[in-house]
Design a protein around this motif. Structure first.
Motif, PDB file in Angstrom:
ATOM      1  N   ILE A 142       8.725   1.755   4.417  1.00  0.00           N
ATOM      2  CA  ILE A 142       8.377   0.382   4.778  1.00  0.00           C
ATOM      3  C   ILE A 142       7.143  -0.113   4.051  1.00  0.00           C
ATOM      4  N   GLY A 143       6.121   0.740   3.981  1.00  0.00           N
ATOM      5  CA  GLY A 143       4.797   0.303   3.538  1.00  0.00           C
ATOM      6  C   GLY A 143       4.660   0.120   2.051  1.00  0.00           C
ATOM      7  N   THR A 144       3.504   0.518   1.544  1.00  0.00           N
ATOM      8  CA  THR A 144       3.154   0.233   0.157  1.00  0.00           C
ATOM      9  C   THR A 144       3.860   1.149  -0.840  1.00  0.00           C
ATOM     10  N   VAL A 166       7.304  -3.179   1.416  1.00  0.00           N
ATOM     11  CA  VAL A 166       6.135  -4.032   1.177  1.00  0.00           C
ATOM     12  C   VAL A 166       5.757  -4.033  -0.300  1.00  0.00           C
TER      13      VAL A 166
END
Lengths: 440, 440
Positions: B290-292, B296
């Motif tokens: 999900i994140g970096t 994202v």
């Protein structure tokens, strides 16, 4: 992708004293810590470089204002918002930087063509403990305890959310995460872990350090999203522009999302020496405190209540909003620490009740301070709730009864700690008193 | 807090046929499933009630348009956006409702004064398997497989994100989550679990069902946030108004946040019969996607690239955006299933490579279809990428080479499956072909 920057010139000509060198997970970088420096001098030291370094000029052209978080990365150099905004003469206690490794005792310019490097710096405003305070271990010194833990947490957060590709989103995450704050949630997490942990304090806290970072990431994430124009539309947070003001709304939404996700990644992958079942229980607790039984519920009921005169709200609804917007994450912080420290089910539940009490206490005291203290004393606009005709505890039950209620909550909180070793419970007792008797 | 609504009148006068009754986790409710009905008749059945029931009138006043998700809760009755918008005569296959339990074979009015109840309904548009298709178990029927799994997932999602207090946020979460979609990610998750799971297919898939729901929650959350005005600013999604158009931007931000958090809560607390260490590994994998390093990152680089002519993007950058915006979550879906099914490290890595190939394949085929198919065939505007002068695979490497690249990716994907039992690998082989040869 990363550009270069001159390494810190730590010679005496800039009054910078090299304190510690610590290897980091990334073999390219070393953690450099400098103490007692002035931002402008540090800037100058950082900006000296080969003549064709354009960024040193960019860097020096930034007015030396309050300096909180600094990131020098090419080609994504962020100089506009979070960098260098402080009166020139202020002396800071400590400075942390990641610098290309191995650092030499007499720094020389790096071979910037072949060894690109990034530098990331965080100024910690928290006072470090004085020697006097640390030399007497028999009495509990709350100030020292808070400063030590906050410093531990700041370093851990700085390492956890490091500068990586793509830099803009990491800078946005760091901007708000490392902007200071009292770190009450992570300190609660560490203190609860130590309380049930049995063994040596240091190792007990280590088990909960990733969890402590995770609750602070969630807290920061909720601030970033709550400040958005479509939510509370705030321009300032902790004395600096809000994330969407500094980076744009799109990046603010994404920074919040990635902090939320990263909290779970960090908790689940960086926690060591703890059985998986406990970590998994912590993941479930943390997740529950965010969604529709936690932060989001508080915010959504707050949104629904807009338009209804808030005085029309009863104590029940007021409590619902406060419990969900404030108390639930404080509860999760304590419970995560207790679970990861290996607390029994009964201990976890006692500490959960403790946390619920101080969570509500936090808000009751906030409401009391709003009507009794001046803006100067609070560091924010006083009487705001009164002016906004907002439902508060003093309004709904009177000032005296509110104070009685606060005392009762503090007492109830401490009752939950009665079964524990008093020495080990001292930090949580002191945290409850701190929340009850704070003046701003 | 919940109001009441009359129970479904399942008598023949409304052509409603009661199919299954299944107890849910909440003892107050029973899962009611009805097949072959017309929305207007169902509405009428639902609206019959004691004379002083005001909501039946509110309900009937809504124009009977396409009916997707229905929520009848007092005092938060949501009738404005997601309810009943379909041509009257359409016959739907199935209808799921939560209804007060125990339901009687001859329904009577509940004692609404003492037993408040809520009803939540979801129309599933997916076709159910015909008997012909299920009677021949020796050959793999992809259509049947997809329909069965999608139906399983739709029911699981409906149960996982049920209507609770506060209703508005749950309705917003359900609005987009239950709006249909091919459920490719969760089906991949279940299929990977079954592939490595050894034992009985049904129980193997059960281990990954919460994970399958979690990846769909994350996918939905990313769509909700990506559609926001400050991001891609889209008004329509899957043929209905986007979440912020239906519920407002503030609720859309919060619905995304709570879906993100709930994915982790559901994965960590609802997965049963799997060792905690495996579930924890799944949590870490999902968070990372999900994140970096995942969604994202793709979105933020897409934002940064805006303003740069996208043709100026090289294949590397194009691939970075696609891999992160599409492939990473497909990869997580497969890897979660493999981990939870008890796959060996080697099996997990083989399936990870499989997923990476089909993730990229998905995008290459999308780009090819954009230049070769008409808008009607695609169900969306064709030639959009071309008109926007956007970097695509056909543009960067030509149509023939793009087709070759797609074939190569499909081949590579299938190679990863060569070590597995062909019968068990059949669903993933078929899924790869589906992605490669789809016409829209």
């Amino acid at each position: 992708m990363y550009g270069w920057v001159a390494p810190l010139d730590v010679s005496t000509s800039h009054s910078l004293k090299l304190r510690t060198l610590k290897p980091t997970h990334n073999p390219l970088f070393t953690l450099l810590s400098v103490e007692n420096f002035q931002p402008r001098k540090l800037l100058k030291a950082l900006s000296l470089g080969p003549p064709h370094c354009e960024h040193k000029h960019q860097l020096l052209s930034v007015p030396p204002r309050k300096m909180r978080s600094m990131t020098l990365v090419d080609p994504w150099l962020q100089t506009s918002s979070s960098v260098f905004n402080h009166p020139t003469q202020t002396q800071y206690r400590s400075f942390l930087a990641l610098i290309q490794s191995p650092i030499k005792s007499t720094p020389t310019w790096p071979n910037y063509r072949s060894t690109p490097l990034a530098i990331s710096a965080v100024i910690t405003k928290e006072e470090t403990a004085t020697e006097d305070e640390t030399q007497n271990p028999t009495t509990f010194n709350f100030k020292t305890y808070m400063a030590q833990k906050a410093s531990l947490i700041n370093r851990a957060l700085d390492e956890a959310v490091s500068l990586k590709d793509p830099p803009m989103i990491h800078e946005a995450m760091r901007y708000s995460l490392l902007a200071g704050g009292k770190r009450v949630r992570p300190v609660l997490c560490l203190a609860a872990c130590e309380l049930v942990g049995g063994g040596h304090h240091h190792s007990a806290a280590a088990a909960a350090l990733p969890a402590a970072c995770a609750v602070e990431m969630i807290h920061t994430m909720s601030l970033i999203h709550d400040d958005l124009p479509c939510m509370d539309d705030d321009d300032l947070r902790r004395g600096q522009p809000t994330t969407h003001k500094a980076f744009g709304e799109d990046v603010a939404v994404l920074a919040g999302d990635s902090l939320l996700a990263f909290a779970f990644e960090h908790l689940s992958t960086a926690t060591v020496g703890v059985p998986p079942a406990r970590i998994l229980a912590a993941v479930g607790e943390l997740a529950k405190s965010i969604g529709t039984e936690g932060l989001v519920a508080g915010q959504v009921v707050d949104i629904i209540s807009t338009g209804i005169s808030t005085v029309g709200l009863g104590l029940d609804q007021l409590e619902f909003i406060h419990v969900h917007k404030t108390a639930v994450l404080l509860e999760a912080s304590v419970v995560l620490g207790a679970i990861l420290g290996g607390g029994s089910d009964e201990q976890v539940e006692r500490l959960r009740r403790f946390a619920r009490c101080i969570g509500l206490l936090f808000q009751v005291v906030d409401d009391i301070l709003d009507v009794t203290r001046s803006s100067e004393e609070l560091g924010k606009t006083a009487g705001k709730d009164l002016a906004a005709d907002k439902a508060t505890y003093p309004k709904l039950m009177g000032l005296d009864k509110s104070r009685e209620f606060a005392d009762k909550l503090n007492e109830e909180a401490k009752e939950q700690l009665s079964g524990f070793d008093p020495d080990k419970a001292a930090p949580l007792v002191a945290l409850a008193d701190y929340i009850a008797y704070r003046q701003n």
